[in-house]
Design a protein around this motif. Structure first.
Motif, PDB file in Angstrom:
ATOM      1  N   LEU A  31       0.809  -1.214   0.000  1.00 26.69           N
ATOM      2  CA  LEU A  31       0.000   0.000   0.000  1.00 26.69           C
ATOM      3  C   LEU A  31       0.849   1.275   0.000  1.00 26.69           C
ATOM      4  O   LEU A  31       0.317   2.370   0.146  1.00 26.69           O
ATOM      5  CB  LEU A  31      -0.950  -0.004   1.202  1.00 26.69           C
ATOM      6  N   GLY A  32       2.137   1.126  -0.169  1.00 24.88           N
ATOM      7  CA  GLY A  32       2.998   2.293  -0.341  1.00 24.88           C
ATOM      8  C   GLY A  32       3.637   2.817   0.923  1.00 24.88           C
ATOM      9  O   GLY A  32       4.225   3.907   0.905  1.00 24.88           O
ATOM     10  N   GLY A  33       3.568   2.059   2.017  1.00 24.14           N
ATOM     11  CA  GLY A  33       4.189   2.497   3.261  1.00 24.14           C
ATOM     12  C   GLY A  33       5.567   1.895   3.459  1.00 24.14           C
ATOM     13  O   GLY A  33       5.979   0.981   2.735  1.00 24.14           O
ATOM     14  N   TYR A  34       6.273   2.421   4.459  1.00 26.13           N
ATOM     15  CA  TYR A  34       7.560   1.865   4.865  1.00 26.13           C
ATOM     16  C   TYR A  34       7.333   1.125   6.176  1.00 26.13           C
ATOM     17  O   TYR A  34       6.984   1.727   7.199  1.00 26.13           O
ATOM     18  CB  TYR A  34       8.609   2.966   5.056  1.00 26.13           C
ATOM     19  N   ALA A  35       7.516  -0.196   6.170  1.00 26.62           N
ATOM     20  CA  ALA A  35       7.171  -1.030   7.318  1.00 26.62           C
ATOM     21  C   ALA A  35       8.334  -1.161   8.286  1.00 26.62           C
ATOM     22  O   ALA A  35       9.456  -1.499   7.893  1.00 26.62           O
ATOM     23  CB  ALA A  35       6.730  -2.407   6.843  1.00 26.62           C
ATOM     24  N   MET A  36       8.040  -0.911   9.570  1.00 26.22           N
ATOM     25  CA  MET A  36       8.970  -1.180  10.664  1.00 26.22           C
ATOM     26  C   MET A  36       8.266  -2.107  11.638  1.00 26.22           C
ATOM     27  O   MET A  36       7.035  -2.161  11.674  1.00 26.22           O
ATOM     28  CB  MET A  36       9.368   0.115  11.371  1.00 26.22           C
TER      29      MET A  36
END
Length: 249
Positions: A31-36
């Motif tokens: 979905l276009g996020g940066y996952a942490m």
């Protein structure tokens, strides 16, 4: 280049990849996020069930949260499986006053029926529901939390998910303090490949909120993503199989 929203998932690891941290990373990334991530527990599981669970220490969970937020920063948070009341307490300590959208999925039982939160951990959910801008209980979890009456009385914002309720039509109901409920209905998708639906919905909502979407719009888009992933399930496993995150376009 537009910066990707930084989304922190605080949840357990699913060795089979269908739910938990693994489903969150897939969802956030697609979905276009940066996952942490801040991993709370390690599970040995597959589509047939959970065979072992080991919760991490509350100190280690706090250290992961501090490491992510202290360097990269965060635009939204998703909370899933916590593993112990001590972890629930330290997560609340770290997130209180953070000033970003927080979505809390009060995970209690896996899709296959394994208990993932004891009574003490569930009791510790209250602080997290107060901190979150949205809590996402399913049919059974809502009952354990006291039902609509209890959550409304406490002023909790929540979506009552209908996927586990009986019937051919699934109804999801958003309840916000002092407002009329918002309802979504859709025909039930006839599939056993439902592993990770709750994780996926909550992390999708968090990602859209991190992108700046209003809450209702974020939920609508997250529901569409979950339904598309259900329809794209690859058919893996002999039990409650994973959804097809990878095939959603």
């Amino acid at each position: 280049m537009t910066q990707a929203p930084r989304i922190l998932s605080i949840a357990g690891s699913d060795s089979s990849g269908g739910a938990g941290i693994q489903a969150d990373i897939k969802t956030i990334t697609l979905l276009g996020g940066y996952a942490m991530t801040a991993i709370t527990a390690i599970t040995a599981q597959n589509t047939r069930g959970v065979t072992d669970v080991q919760a991490l220490s509350a100190q280690m969970v706090a250290a992961q949260i501090d490491a992510c937020i202290g360097d990269i920063g965060v635009d939204a948070v998703k909370i899933g499986m916590l593993g112990s009341p001590e972890i629930a307490a330290v997560v609340a300590d770290r997130l209180e006053g953070l000033g970003v959208p927080i979505v809390f999925d009060p995970v209690m039982v896996s899709t296959a029926g394994a208990v993932l939160a004891d009574e003490a951990t569930i009791a510790a959910f209250e602080r997290l529901m107060d901190i979150a801008c949205l809590t996402t209980p399913n049919f059974d979890e809502l009952a354990v939390l006291g039902g609509d009456e209890a959550l409304v009385a406490r002023g909790i914002a929540y979506i009552a998910k209908g996927g586990d309720a009986p019937g051919d039509v699934v109804e999801d109901r958003l309840v916000l303090p002092g407002q009329a409920p918002v309802l979504w209905t859709a025909p039930r998708i006839d599939t056993r490949h439902t592993h990770g639906t709750g994780c996926t919905l909550s992390s999708a909502v968090a990602t859209f909120l991190g992108q700046g979407a209003p809450l209702v719009e974020a939920i609508e888009d997250a529901r569409d993503f979950v339904r598309a992933a259900l329809l794209a399930a690859p058919g893996f496993g002999e039990g409650f199989g994973p959804m097809g995150h990878h095939a959603v376009r």
